[in-house]
Design a protein around this motif. Structure first.
Motif, mmCIF file in Angstrom:
data_model
loop_
_atom_site.group_PDB
_atom_site.id
_atom_site.type_symbol
_atom_site.label_atom_id
_atom_site.label_comp_id
_atom_site.label_asym_id
_atom_site.label_seq_id
_atom_site.Cartn_x
_atom_site.Cartn_y
_atom_site.Cartn_z
ATOM 1 N N PRO A 1 1.006 -1.313 0.281
ATOM 2 C CA PRO A 1 0.125 0.071 -0.065
ATOM 3 C C PRO A 1 0.823 1.076 0.143
ATOM 4 C CG PRO A 1 -0.731 -1.590 1.763
ATOM 5 C CD PRO A 1 0.404 -2.024 1.087
ATOM 6 N N VAL A 2 2.026 1.209 0.787
ATOM 7 C CA VAL A 2 2.808 2.379 0.638
ATOM 8 C C VAL A 2 3.428 2.745 -0.730
ATOM 9 C CG1 VAL A 2 4.944 3.482 1.750
ATOM 10 C CG2 VAL A 2 3.420 2.072 3.073
ATOM 11 N N ALA A 3 4.000 1.662 -1.271
ATOM 12 C CA ALA A 3 4.203 1.769 -2.591
ATOM 13 C C ALA A 3 3.339 2.148 -3.660
ATOM 14 C CB ALA A 3 5.102 0.371 -3.165
ATOM 15 N N GLY A 4 2.261 1.904 -3.571
ATOM 16 C CA GLY A 4 0.916 2.146 -4.411
ATOM 17 C C GLY A 4 0.638 3.526 -4.346
ATOM 18 N N ALA A 5 0.548 4.085 -3.092
ATOM 19 C CA ALA A 5 0.373 5.379 -2.494
ATOM 20 C C ALA A 5 1.205 6.337 -3.074
ATOM 21 C CB ALA A 5 0.170 5.616 -1.091
ATOM 22 N N ARG A 6 2.545 5.952 -3.214
ATOM 23 C CA ARG A 6 3.672 6.875 -3.698
ATOM 24 C C ARG A 6 3.364 6.964 -5.176
ATOM 25 N NH1 ARG A 6 9.156 4.673 -0.471
ATOM 26 N NH2 ARG A 6 8.473 6.097 1.497
ATOM 27 N N GLU A 7 2.932 5.800 -6.054
ATOM 28 C CA GLU A 7 2.996 5.733 -7.124
ATOM 29 C C GLU A 7 1.754 6.544 -7.669
ATOM 30 O OE1 GLU A 7 5.104 4.720 -9.687
ATOM 31 O OE2 GLU A 7 6.612 4.700 -8.015
ATOM 32 N N ASN A 8 0.675 6.186 -7.068
ATOM 33 C CA ASN A 8 -0.802 6.502 -7.606
ATOM 34 C C ASN A 8 -1.695 7.081 -6.622
ATOM 35 O OD1 ASN A 8 0.074 5.637 -10.211
ATOM 36 N ND2 ASN A 8 -0.688 3.599 -9.741
ATOM 37 N N GLY A 9 -1.368 7.618 -5.637
ATOM 38 C CA GLY A 9 -1.983 8.254 -4.673
ATOM 39 C C GLY A 9 -3.067 7.299 -4.015
ATOM 40 N N VAL A 10 -4.488 7.841 -3.572
ATOM 41 C CA VAL A 10 -5.376 7.190 -2.953
ATOM 42 C C VAL A 10 -5.603 5.757 -3.878
ATOM 43 C CG1 VAL A 10 -7.725 6.855 -2.018
ATOM 44 C CG2 VAL A 10 -6.299 9.155 -1.912
ATOM 45 N N LYS A 11 -5.746 5.718 -5.001
ATOM 46 C CA LYS A 11 -5.986 4.641 -5.920
ATOM 47 C C LYS A 11 -4.941 3.690 -5.694
ATOM 48 C CE LYS A 11 -7.479 3.320 -10.723
ATOM 49 N NZ LYS A 11 -7.614 3.464 -11.902
ATOM 50 N N GLY A 12 -3.572 4.007 -5.925
ATOM 51 C CA GLY A 12 -2.502 3.172 -5.715
ATOM 52 C C GLY A 12 -2.567 2.573 -4.185
ATOM 53 N N PHE A 13 -2.940 3.262 -3.397
ATOM 54 C CA PHE A 13 -3.041 2.847 -2.144
ATOM 55 C C PHE A 13 -3.999 1.416 -1.878
ATOM 56 C CE2 PHE A 13 -4.873 2.360 2.212
ATOM 57 C CZ PHE A 13 -3.880 2.172 2.934
#
Length: 170
Positions: free
Chosen positions: A69-81
């Motif tokens: 989730p941390v990596a996803g949030a860094r890449e694409n914000g809330v959707k990435g989280f």
């Protein structure tokens, strides 16, 4: 290093069935993750590997649950989280289950190797990790082998002066 007293005494662990590569049921990514390159020698070693495999799966699953989730949030914000959280939850379930399945296979391979291990211990054989088999070890024979080495022949002295000759000159 074990020196077999009798080469015929070297007994390898049970091999894969003919025509089937060693550990054909397990892909290299699992061997790399769970860290077993050779088959267990007995059921006790297989059981210990089961415990370690499940622990590895739990640790990897927990790490992925936090990191994805941390990596996803860094890449694409809330959707990435949200995407990372989904992947983390899947990994948190799948990796311990994978570790348990792999570990169960290690127990079964260890159980298969146990009769040979019991026979080897009854015959006073030792495990040689270099040969990956049971060998008859004799300290007297190994000592004789080591003491028979001609050091002058094995490590000849180099003559001449120059760099690296140990003369201390500069």
């Amino acid at each position: 290093m074990a020196a077999p007293a009798d080469e015929a005494a070297a007994t390898p662990p049970p091999a894969a069935p003919p025509g089937e590569p060693e550990d054909a049921d397990v892909g290299p990514q699992f061997r790399d993750m769970f860290g077993y390159q050779e088959r267990p020698r007995h059921v006790g070693q297989g059981a210990w590997r089961f415990v370690k495999s499940v622990g590895t799966g739990v640790a990897a699953g927990a790490a992925t649950l936090v990191a994805a989730p941390v990596a996803g949030a860094r890449e694409n914000g809330v959707k990435g989280f949200a995407t990372g959280l989904g992947l983390g939850v899947v990994a948190a379930v799948a990796l311990p289950v994978t570790g348990a399945v792999y570990g169960a296979g290690e127990i079964m391979r260890g159980a298969k190797a146990t009769p040979a291990a019991v026979r080897a211990k009854q015959e006073d054989l030792e495990w040689d990790s270099e040969k990956q088999g049971w060998v008859r070890y004799s300290l007297d024979e190994e000592a004789a082998q080591v003491l028979s080495v001609n050091l002058e022949e094995k490590f000849p002295r180099q003559s001449g002066s120059g760099k690296g000759d140990g003369s201390g000159g500069g």
